[in-house]
Design an enzyme around this catalytic site. Structure first.
Site, PDB file in Angstrom:
ATOM      1  N   SER A 127       6.979  -8.547   4.358  1.00 23.97           N
ATOM      2  CA  SER A 127       8.279  -7.863   4.264  1.00 23.97           C
ATOM      3  C   SER A 127       9.322  -8.689   4.991  1.00 23.97           C
ATOM      4  CB  SER A 127       8.171  -6.496   4.939  1.00 23.97           C
ATOM      5  OG  SER A 127       9.434  -5.865   4.991  1.00 23.97           O
TER       6      SER A 127
ATOM      7  N   TYR B 274       6.407  -0.101  11.980  1.00 25.56           N
ATOM      8  CA  TYR B 274       6.164  -0.611  10.620  1.00 25.56           C
ATOM      9  C   TYR B 274       6.404  -2.120  10.585  1.00 25.56           C
ATOM     10  CZ  TYR B 274       7.020  -1.797   5.736  1.00 25.56           C
ATOM     11  OH  TYR B 274       6.983  -2.415   4.500  1.00 25.56           O
TER      12      TYR B 274
HETATM   13  N1  LIG Z   1       9.906  -0.926  -1.144  1.00 27.51           N
HETATM   14  C1  LIG Z   1      10.346  -1.776  -0.199  1.00 27.51           C
HETATM   15  O1  LIG Z   1      11.539  -1.810   0.158  1.00 27.51           O
HETATM   16  C2  LIG Z   1       9.393  -2.788   0.411  1.00 27.51           C
HETATM   17  C3  LIG Z   1       9.940  -3.897   1.065  1.00 27.51           C
HETATM   18  C4  LIG Z   1       9.078  -4.823   1.643  1.00 27.51           C
HETATM   19  C5  LIG Z   1       7.723  -4.657   1.541  1.00 27.51           C
HETATM   20  N2  LIG Z   1       7.208  -3.568   0.896  1.00 27.51           N
HETATM   21  C6  LIG Z   1       5.757  -3.439   0.801  1.00 27.51           C
HETATM   22  O2  LIG Z   1       5.412  -3.499  -0.567  1.00 27.51           O
HETATM   23  C7  LIG Z   1       4.119  -2.922  -0.749  1.00 27.51           C
HETATM   24  C8  LIG Z   1       4.135  -2.031  -1.969  1.00 27.51           C
HETATM   25  O3  LIG Z   1       5.054  -0.976  -1.741  1.00 27.51           O
HETATM   26  P1  LIG Z   1       6.022  -0.387  -2.864  1.00 27.51           P
HETATM   27  O4  LIG Z   1       7.402  -0.589  -2.383  1.00 27.51           O
HETATM   28  O5  LIG Z   1       5.635  -0.862  -4.200  1.00 27.51           O
HETATM   29  O6  LIG Z   1       5.730   1.178  -2.651  1.00 27.51           O
HETATM   30  P2  LIG Z   1       4.859   2.238  -3.462  1.00 27.51           P
HETATM   31  O7  LIG Z   1       5.388   2.357  -4.858  1.00 27.51           O
HETATM   32  O8  LIG Z   1       4.825   3.429  -2.583  1.00 27.51           O
HETATM   33  O9  LIG Z   1       3.414   1.572  -3.576  1.00 27.51           O
HETATM   34  C9  LIG Z   1       2.423   1.677  -2.589  1.00 27.51           C
HETATM   35  C10 LIG Z   1       1.092   1.444  -3.263  1.00 27.51           C
HETATM   36  O10 LIG Z   1       0.077   1.403  -2.260  1.00 27.51           O
HETATM   37  C11 LIG Z   1      -0.953   2.287  -2.665  1.00 27.51           C
HETATM   38  N3  LIG Z   1      -1.655   2.810  -1.499  1.00 27.51           N
HETATM   39  C12 LIG Z   1      -1.134   3.463  -0.443  1.00 27.51           C
HETATM   40  N4  LIG Z   1      -2.114   3.822   0.396  1.00 27.51           N
HETATM   41  C13 LIG Z   1      -3.273   3.377  -0.141  1.00 27.51           C
HETATM   42  C14 LIG Z   1      -4.630   3.451   0.247  1.00 27.51           C
HETATM   43  N5  LIG Z   1      -5.012   4.060   1.390  1.00 27.51           N
HETATM   44  N6  LIG Z   1      -5.564   2.886  -0.549  1.00 27.51           N
HETATM   45  C15 LIG Z   1      -5.212   2.286  -1.715  1.00 27.51           C
HETATM   46  N7  LIG Z   1      -3.932   2.167  -2.123  1.00 27.51           N
HETATM   47  C16 LIG Z   1      -2.990   2.726  -1.351  1.00 27.51           C
HETATM   48  C17 LIG Z   1      -0.277   3.374  -3.476  1.00 27.51           C
HETATM   49  O11 LIG Z   1      -1.188   3.966  -4.381  1.00 27.51           O
HETATM   50  P3  LIG Z   1      -1.957   5.367  -4.194  1.00 27.51           P
HETATM   51  O12 LIG Z   1      -1.020   6.307  -3.497  1.00 27.51           O
HETATM   52  O13 LIG Z   1      -2.254   5.728  -5.616  1.00 27.51           O
HETATM   53  O14 LIG Z   1      -3.179   5.040  -3.419  1.00 27.51           O
HETATM   54  C18 LIG Z   1       0.731   2.550  -4.241  1.00 27.51           C
HETATM   55  O15 LIG Z   1       0.129   1.975  -5.391  1.00 27.51           O
HETATM   56  C19 LIG Z   1       3.787  -2.230   0.578  1.00 27.51           C
HETATM   57  O16 LIG Z   1       2.899  -3.064   1.319  1.00 27.51           O
HETATM   58  C20 LIG Z   1       5.132  -2.155   1.285  1.00 27.51           C
HETATM   59  O17 LIG Z   1       4.984  -2.130   2.697  1.00 27.51           O
HETATM   60  C21 LIG Z   1       8.010  -2.632   0.300  1.00 27.51           C
END
Ligand SMILES: NC(=O)c1ccc[n+]([C@@H]2O[C@H](COP(=O)([O-])OP(=O)(O)OC[C@H]3O[C@@H](n4cnc5c(N)ncnc54)[C@H](OP(=O)(O)O)[C@@H]3O)[C@@H](O)[C@H]2O)c1
Length: 225
Positions: free
Chosen positions: A137, A149
């Site tokens: 991130s 975080y």
């Molecule tokens: N959105 C942002 O602004 C941002 C910025 C920088 C980095 N990130 C990072 O990007 C990554 C993806 O996030 P996103 O933004 O795409 O959000 P998201 O749509 O909420 O996706 C999170 C994913 O992680 C899965 N997940 C959560 N807990 C889990 C567990 N215990 N076991 C297996 N899968 C799990 C969820 O699936 P299930 O609930 O179906 O398990 C979902 O597929 C994360 O690492 C986040 O920290 C996000």
């Protein structure tokens, strides 16, 4: 050349799901890992059963990842890349107000989940001189006042650099993707002015599709505004 296989954690929504779509468009096969089997099944239907399989599980359970990688190798024959992307944030930020139980739950996913994904897939990747991509991130590159975080994402960036050095020994590559704010279900409300998950998926595919001589070790992308 036969198609290559990409294993994705956090594949049910957001960045992971969009990366699965981009990878299949680029000719990859994908194995989709997350807890929501219904969403994974719907994505497999969308992408086609030749190109995609659902391997549901929880990243906090090492045995789930071991089984999912084994199933992926059995189904597709090999694993050429892993996108360790599952992660979550915190409802309550800061130290005084922050909830230690929520910190533990987040660390189990953002830190231990990365390690279990790495442990489960390392030998499979070594066998193919493969590629590991981790979702870090922008918050893992700079200090953010009191953010637990952000500290979990600093771990991911540290791990990525260490794995790039390790994997180079056997012809493998490791990339950390560092996005700023992305409009995904990570947030409770839409962020229409920020990055789209497609933008991050494009960055992942740039790293994965780079010629073997080019190790893209970090991609940092921010919304323009
Ligand atoms: N959105 C942002 O602004 C941002 C910025 C920088 C980095 N990130 C990072 O990007 C990554 C993806 O996030 P996103 O933004 O795409 O959000 P998201 O749509 O909420 O996706 C999170 C994913 O992680 C899965 N997940 C959560 N807990 C889990 C567990 N215990 N076991 C297996 N899968 C799990 C969820 O699936 P299930 O609930 O179906 O398990 C979902 O597929 C994360 O690492 C986040 O920290 C996000």
């Amino acid at each position: 050349m036969s198609a290559k296989t990409l294993f994705i954690t956090g594949a049910s929504t957001g960045i992971g799901a969009e990366t699965a779509r981009a990878a299949v468009r680029d000719g990859w096969r994908v194995a989709l890992f997350a807890r929501s089997q219904d969403k994974l099944d719907a994505l497999v239907d969308e992408l086609g059963h030749e190109a995609a399989i659902a391997v549901p599980g929880d990243v906090t359970q090492k045995s789930d990842l071991d089984a999912a990688i084994a199933r992926t190798e059995e189904h597709f024959g090999s694993v050429e890349a892993v996108f360790a992307n599952a992660g979550r944030g915190l409802d309550t930020a800061g130290v005084s107000e922050g909830d230690p139980d929520e910190w533990r739950d987040m660390m189990e996913i953002n830190v231990m989940g990365m390690l279990w994904t790495l442990k489960a897939s390392y030998d499979a990747l070594k066998a193919t001189q493969g590629h590991l991509v981790l979702t870090g991130s922008a918050a893992g590159r700079k200090h953010i006042k009191g953010s637990i975080y952000s500290a979990s994402k600093w771990f991911v960036h540290g791990l990525a650099g260490n794995m790039a050095d390790d994997m180079r020994d056997w012809g493998g590559r490791c990339t950390v993707i560092a996005p700023g704010m992305v409009d995904t279900p990570f947030f409770d409300s839409p962020k229409p002015e920020k990055l789209k998950p497609e933008d991050v998926a494009g960055a992942v595919m740039h790293a994965l599709n780079a010629p073997k001589r080019a190790a893209v070790e970090e991609i940092f992308l921010m919304p323009t505004n």
